[in-house]
Motif scaffolding. Structure first.
Motif, PDB file in Angstrom:
ATOM      1  N   ALA A   1      -0.115  15.428  -0.369  1.00 26.95           N
ATOM      2  CA  ALA A   1      -1.496  15.106   0.009  1.00 26.95           C
ATOM      3  C   ALA A   1      -1.556  14.457   1.382  1.00 26.95           C
ATOM      4  CB  ALA A   1      -2.115  14.178  -1.027  1.00 26.95           C
ATOM      5  N   TYR A   2      -0.416  13.854   1.789  1.00 29.64           N
ATOM      6  CA  TYR A   2      -0.391  13.145   3.077  1.00 29.64           C
ATOM      7  C   TYR A   2       0.158  14.051   4.176  1.00 29.64           C
ATOM      8  CZ  TYR A   2      -1.984   9.013   0.754  1.00 29.64           C
ATOM      9  OH  TYR A   2      -2.774   8.126   0.051  1.00 29.64           O
ATOM     10  N   ARG A   3      -0.516  15.189   4.314  1.00 25.12           N
ATOM     11  CA  ARG A   3      -0.176  16.151   5.368  1.00 25.12           C
ATOM     12  C   ARG A   3      -1.483  16.660   5.957  1.00 25.12           C
ATOM     13  NH1 ARG A   3       4.038  19.910   2.126  1.00 25.12           N
ATOM     14  NH2 ARG A   3       2.182  21.222   2.148  1.00 25.12           N
TER      15      ARG A   3
ATOM     16  N   ILE B   1       5.058   0.772   1.000  1.00 23.27           N
ATOM     17  CA  ILE B   1       3.780   1.174   0.415  1.00 23.27           C
ATOM     18  C   ILE B   1       3.962   2.084  -0.785  1.00 23.27           C
ATOM     19  CG2 ILE B   1       1.811   2.696   0.945  1.00 23.27           C
ATOM     20  CD1 ILE B   1       1.798   1.442   3.687  1.00 23.27           C
ATOM     21  N   THR B   2       3.129   1.880  -1.805  1.00 30.25           N
ATOM     22  CA  THR B   2       3.070   2.851  -2.896  1.00 30.25           C
ATOM     23  C   THR B   2       1.718   3.544  -2.811  1.00 30.25           C
ATOM     24  OG1 THR B   2       2.143   1.215  -4.448  1.00 30.25           O
ATOM     25  CG2 THR B   2       4.539   1.413  -4.371  1.00 30.25           C
ATOM     26  N   THR B   3       1.727   4.850  -3.010  1.00 28.07           N
ATOM     27  CA  THR B   3       0.456   5.582  -3.002  1.00 28.07           C
ATOM     28  C   THR B   3       0.259   6.271  -4.347  1.00 28.07           C
ATOM     29  OG1 THR B   3       1.253   7.768  -2.265  1.00 28.07           O
ATOM     30  CG2 THR B   3       0.834   6.113  -0.542  1.00 28.07           C
ATOM     31  N   GLY B   4      -0.997   6.388  -4.746  1.00 34.24           N
ATOM     32  CA  GLY B   4      -1.291   7.170  -5.945  1.00 34.24           C
ATOM     33  C   GLY B   4      -1.155   8.656  -5.636  1.00 34.24           C
ATOM     34  N   GLY B   5      -1.573   9.052  -4.459  1.00 32.80           N
ATOM     35  CA  GLY B   5      -1.522  10.451  -4.056  1.00 32.80           C
ATOM     36  C   GLY B   5      -0.093  10.939  -3.864  1.00 32.80           C
ATOM     37  N   PRO B   6       0.149  12.228  -4.131  1.00 33.05           N
ATOM     38  CA  PRO B   6       1.503  12.764  -3.940  1.00 33.05           C
ATOM     39  C   PRO B   6       1.833  12.946  -2.460  1.00 33.05           C
ATOM     40  CG  PRO B   6       0.009  14.518  -4.568  1.00 33.05           C
ATOM     41  CD  PRO B   6      -0.791  13.246  -4.628  1.00 33.05           C
TER      42      PRO B   6
ATOM     43  N   GLY C   1       2.923   9.215  -5.211  1.00 37.49           N
ATOM     44  CA  GLY C   1       2.733   9.620  -6.610  1.00 37.49           C
ATOM     45  C   GLY C   1       3.101   8.519  -7.586  1.00 37.49           C
ATOM     46  N   SER C   2       2.777   7.287  -7.249  1.00 38.86           N
ATOM     47  CA  SER C   2       3.263   6.148  -8.036  1.00 38.86           C
ATOM     48  C   SER C   2       2.615   6.054  -9.423  1.00 38.86           C
ATOM     49  CB  SER C   2       3.019   4.851  -7.263  1.00 38.86           C
ATOM     50  OG  SER C   2       1.646   4.685  -7.035  1.00 38.86           O
ATOM     51  N   LEU C   3       1.541   6.787  -9.646  1.00 43.40           N
ATOM     52  CA  LEU C   3       0.870   6.692 -10.948  1.00 43.40           C
ATOM     53  C   LEU C   3       1.568   7.521 -12.018  1.00 43.40           C
ATOM     54  CD1 LEU C   3      -2.772   6.918  -9.554  1.00 43.40           C
ATOM     55  CD2 LEU C   3      -1.555   4.876 -10.294  1.00 43.40           C
TER      56      LEU C   3
ATOM     57  N   PRO D   1       0.266  -1.808  -2.503  1.00 41.31           N
ATOM     58  CA  PRO D   1      -0.228  -0.474  -2.849  1.00 41.31           C
ATOM     59  C   PRO D   1      -1.191  -0.005  -1.762  1.00 41.31           C
ATOM     60  CG  PRO D   1      -1.355  -2.146  -4.152  1.00 41.31           C
ATOM     61  CD  PRO D   1      -0.334  -2.873  -3.324  1.00 41.31           C
ATOM     62  N   PHE D   2      -1.269   1.295  -1.562  1.00 43.31           N
ATOM     63  CA  PHE D   2      -2.221   1.833  -0.584  1.00 43.31           C
ATOM     64  C   PHE D   2      -3.601   1.830  -1.234  1.00 43.31           C
ATOM     65  CE2 PHE D   2      -2.621   5.384   2.801  1.00 43.31           C
ATOM     66  CZ  PHE D   2      -2.527   4.467   3.819  1.00 43.31           C
ATOM     67  N   TYR D   3      -4.532   1.115  -0.628  1.00 43.31           N
ATOM     68  CA  TYR D   3      -5.903   1.030  -1.132  1.00 43.31           C
ATOM     69  C   TYR D   3      -6.840   1.563  -0.054  1.00 43.31           C
ATOM     70  CZ  TYR D   3      -5.069  -1.960  -5.287  1.00 43.31           C
ATOM     71  OH  TYR D   3      -4.696  -2.474  -6.508  1.00 43.31           O
ATOM     72  N   TRP D   4      -7.559   2.592  -0.383  1.00 42.00           N
ATOM     73  CA  TRP D   4      -8.492   3.182   0.560  1.00 42.00           C
ATOM     74  C   TRP D   4      -7.858   3.336   1.952  1.00 42.00           C
ATOM     75  CZ3 TRP D   4     -11.780   6.289  -1.115  1.00 42.00           C
ATOM     76  CH2 TRP D   4     -12.398   6.081  -2.337  1.00 42.00           C
ATOM     77  N   TYR D   5      -6.676   3.972   1.923  1.00 46.68           N
ATOM     78  CA  TYR D   5      -5.970   4.350   3.154  1.00 46.68           C
ATOM     79  C   TYR D   5      -5.581   3.141   4.003  1.00 46.68           C
ATOM     80  CZ  TYR D   5      -7.706   8.578   1.248  1.00 46.68           C
ATOM     81  OH  TYR D   5      -7.964   9.585   0.350  1.00 46.68           O
ATOM     82  N   SER D   6      -5.429   2.012   3.354  1.00 46.33           N
ATOM     83  CA  SER D   6      -5.037   0.796   4.065  1.00 46.33           C
ATOM     84  C   SER D   6      -4.424  -0.181   3.061  1.00 46.33           C
ATOM     85  CB  SER D   6      -6.261   0.208   4.776  1.00 46.33           C
ATOM     86  OG  SER D   6      -5.881  -0.891   5.580  1.00 46.33           O
TER      87      SER D   6
ATOM     88  N   ARG E   1      -0.653  -5.965 -13.685  1.00 44.92           N
ATOM     89  CA  ARG E   1      -0.904  -4.589 -14.133  1.00 44.92           C
ATOM     90  C   ARG E   1      -0.129  -3.560 -13.300  1.00 44.92           C
ATOM     91  NH1 ARG E   1      -6.692  -5.447 -14.945  1.00 44.92           N
ATOM     92  NH2 ARG E   1      -7.182  -3.817 -13.476  1.00 44.92           N
ATOM     93  N   SER E   2       0.639  -4.052 -12.337  1.00 40.34           N
ATOM     94  CA  SER E   2       1.384  -3.150 -11.457  1.00 40.34           C
ATOM     95  C   SER E   2       2.574  -2.521 -12.184  1.00 40.34           C
ATOM     96  CB  SER E   2       1.892  -3.943 -10.248  1.00 40.34           C
ATOM     97  OG  SER E   2       2.966  -3.274  -9.637  1.00 40.34           O
ATOM     98  N   ARG E   3       2.779  -1.229 -11.953  1.00 38.39           N
ATOM     99  CA  ARG E   3       3.970  -0.565 -12.501  1.00 38.39           C
ATOM    100  C   ARG E   3       5.103  -0.551 -11.496  1.00 38.39           C
ATOM    101  NH1 ARG E   3       1.577   5.011 -15.087  1.00 38.39           N
ATOM    102  NH2 ARG E   3      -0.430   4.131 -15.609  1.00 38.39           N
ATOM    103  N   VAL E   4       4.758  -0.530 -10.225  1.00 39.83           N
ATOM    104  CA  VAL E   4       5.785  -0.315  -9.207  1.00 39.83           C
ATOM    105  C   VAL E   4       5.984  -1.564  -8.334  1.00 39.83           C
ATOM    106  CG1 VAL E   4       6.553   1.160  -7.335  1.00 39.83           C
ATOM    107  CG2 VAL E   4       5.161   2.116  -9.169  1.00 39.83           C
ATOM    108  N   ASN E   5       4.936  -2.057  -7.722  1.00 38.45           N
ATOM    109  CA  ASN E   5       5.096  -3.168  -6.776  1.00 38.45           C
ATOM    110  C   ASN E   5       5.701  -4.414  -7.424  1.00 38.45           C
ATOM    111  OD1 ASN E   5       3.987  -2.675  -3.892  1.00 38.45           O
ATOM    112  ND2 ASN E   5       2.657  -1.516  -5.270  1.00 38.45           N
ATOM    113  N   ARG E   6       5.335  -4.658  -8.670  1.00 32.85           N
ATOM    114  CA  ARG E   6       5.882  -5.838  -9.363  1.00 32.85           C
ATOM    115  C   ARG E   6       7.399  -5.715  -9.467  1.00 32.85           C
ATOM    116  NH1 ARG E   6       6.204  -6.422 -14.862  1.00 32.85           N
ATOM    117  NH2 ARG E   6       4.706  -4.722 -15.116  1.00 32.85           N
TER     118      ARG E   6
ATOM    119  N   ALA F   1       1.157  -8.061  -1.209  1.00 31.34           N
ATOM    120  CA  ALA F   1      -0.303  -8.103  -1.395  1.00 31.34           C
ATOM    121  C   ALA F   1      -0.690  -7.116  -2.493  1.00 31.34           C
ATOM    122  CB  ALA F   1      -1.018  -7.758  -0.083  1.00 31.34           C
ATOM    123  N   HIS F   2      -0.851  -7.642  -3.696  1.00 33.31           N
ATOM    124  CA  HIS F   2      -1.303  -6.829  -4.844  1.00 33.31           C
ATOM    125  C   HIS F   2      -2.253  -7.700  -5.655  1.00 33.31           C
ATOM    126  CE1 HIS F   2      -1.534  -4.322  -8.320  1.00 33.31           C
ATOM    127  NE2 HIS F   2      -0.625  -3.466  -7.874  1.00 33.31           N
ATOM    128  N   PRO F   3      -3.524  -7.315  -5.760  1.00 37.02           N
ATOM    129  CA  PRO F   3      -4.508  -8.205  -6.398  1.00 37.02           C
ATOM    130  C   PRO F   3      -4.333  -8.362  -7.905  1.00 37.02           C
ATOM    131  CG  PRO F   3      -5.531  -6.132  -5.712  1.00 37.02           C
ATOM    132  CD  PRO F   3      -4.133  -6.118  -5.181  1.00 37.02           C
TER     133      PRO F   3
END
Ligand SMILES: Cc1cc2nc3c(=O)[nH]c(=O)nc-3n(C[C@H](O)[C@H](O)[C@H](O)COP(=O)(O)O)c2cc1C
Length: 209
Positions: A115-117, A107-112, A152-154, A67-72, A16-21, A10-12
């Motif tokens: 941040a998920y602590r 899941i890929t997240t933009g945040g490092p 940190g996928s960005l 990708p993780f979008y708005w924590y989901s 433009r994806s760098r990782v999920n693609r 699920a990637h809209p």
């Protein structure tokens, strides 16, 4: 438990994806792994429940890759859950079609990672934020593993930088397919991508090399 693996991608904006693609391309090359691109299949967002249920029945493990979008997840994966996981089919009286299958979030997240602590700016761990998926799997009698997460996928600038993670993803999918993943330990860890090799063992009863 060996069996075919279904990757629900699920990637809209996959182009433009760098990782999920790249993860999806690697997964698509694996025998016994079906990559099902939800946004490509349903451009009008109108999900065919029967078609999706038939796909689920043909696979033993299901990977929700996004990708993780708005924590989901991106919205279409939520719509998929609403439409496909019907009462009497996925849960409730007579709803045991998914029982015994394995569910994993990739899941890929933009945040490092930091941040998920609890003391990070996202205040919750990824596992805590994925509680709705965990409980959905539980209600359907599925075993929900720890997430396979790339944080940190960005930061990636070249395709080469994604390769180590793609390699781990292929290893995870192959182990799921071949029944080589220690499912209990794979549930207990925080992130399947860390120390994945330690969770994989040669299948009991497999012929010695
Ligand atoms: C609408 C939107 C919401 C996002 N929400 C989050 C978020 O909640 N947490 C996070 O860590 N990154 C978030 N991101 C960053 C994405 O997770 C990141 O762009 C994606 O993992 C990169 O993967 P890709 O190269 O396959 O697109 C968001 C990005 C978008 C576009």
């Amino acid at each position: 438990m060996a069996g075919k693996v279904l990757v629900l991608l699920a990637h809209p904006v996959l182009e433009r994806s760098r990782v999920n693609r790249r993860l999806a391309e690697a997964a698509a090359g694996l025998e016994g792994v079906t990559v099902h691109d939800l946004y490509e299949t349903y451009p009008t967002l109108s999900i065919d429940a029967r078609r999706e249920q038939a796909l689920l029945l043909r696979h033993q493990a299901v990977v929700l890759q996004h990708p993780f979008y708005w924590y989901s997840s991106p919205a279409l994966l939520k719509e998929w859950q609403d439409i496909v996981l019907e009462h009497g089919w996925a849960y409730g009286k007579g709803g045991n079609n998914l029982a015994g299958k394995v569910l994993v979030s990739a899941i890929t997240t933009g945040g490092p990672a930091m941040a998920y602590r609890k003391d990070g700016y996202n205040r919750f761990t990824l596992k805590e934020l994925l509680a709705p998926f965990d409980q959905t799997a539980h209600l359907c009698g599925m075993k929900y593993l720890a997430p396979f997460a790339l944080h940190g996928s960005l930061r990636f600038e070249t395709p080469e930088e994604v390769v180590p993670h793609t390699t781990r993803y292929v290893r995870l999918l192959s182990a799921l397919r071949d029944g080589e993943l220690d499912l209990d330990r794979a549930t207990a860890v925080d992130n399947l991508a860390d120390g994945l090799d330690g969770l994989i063992s040669a299948r009991a009863g497999a012929p010695a090399p």
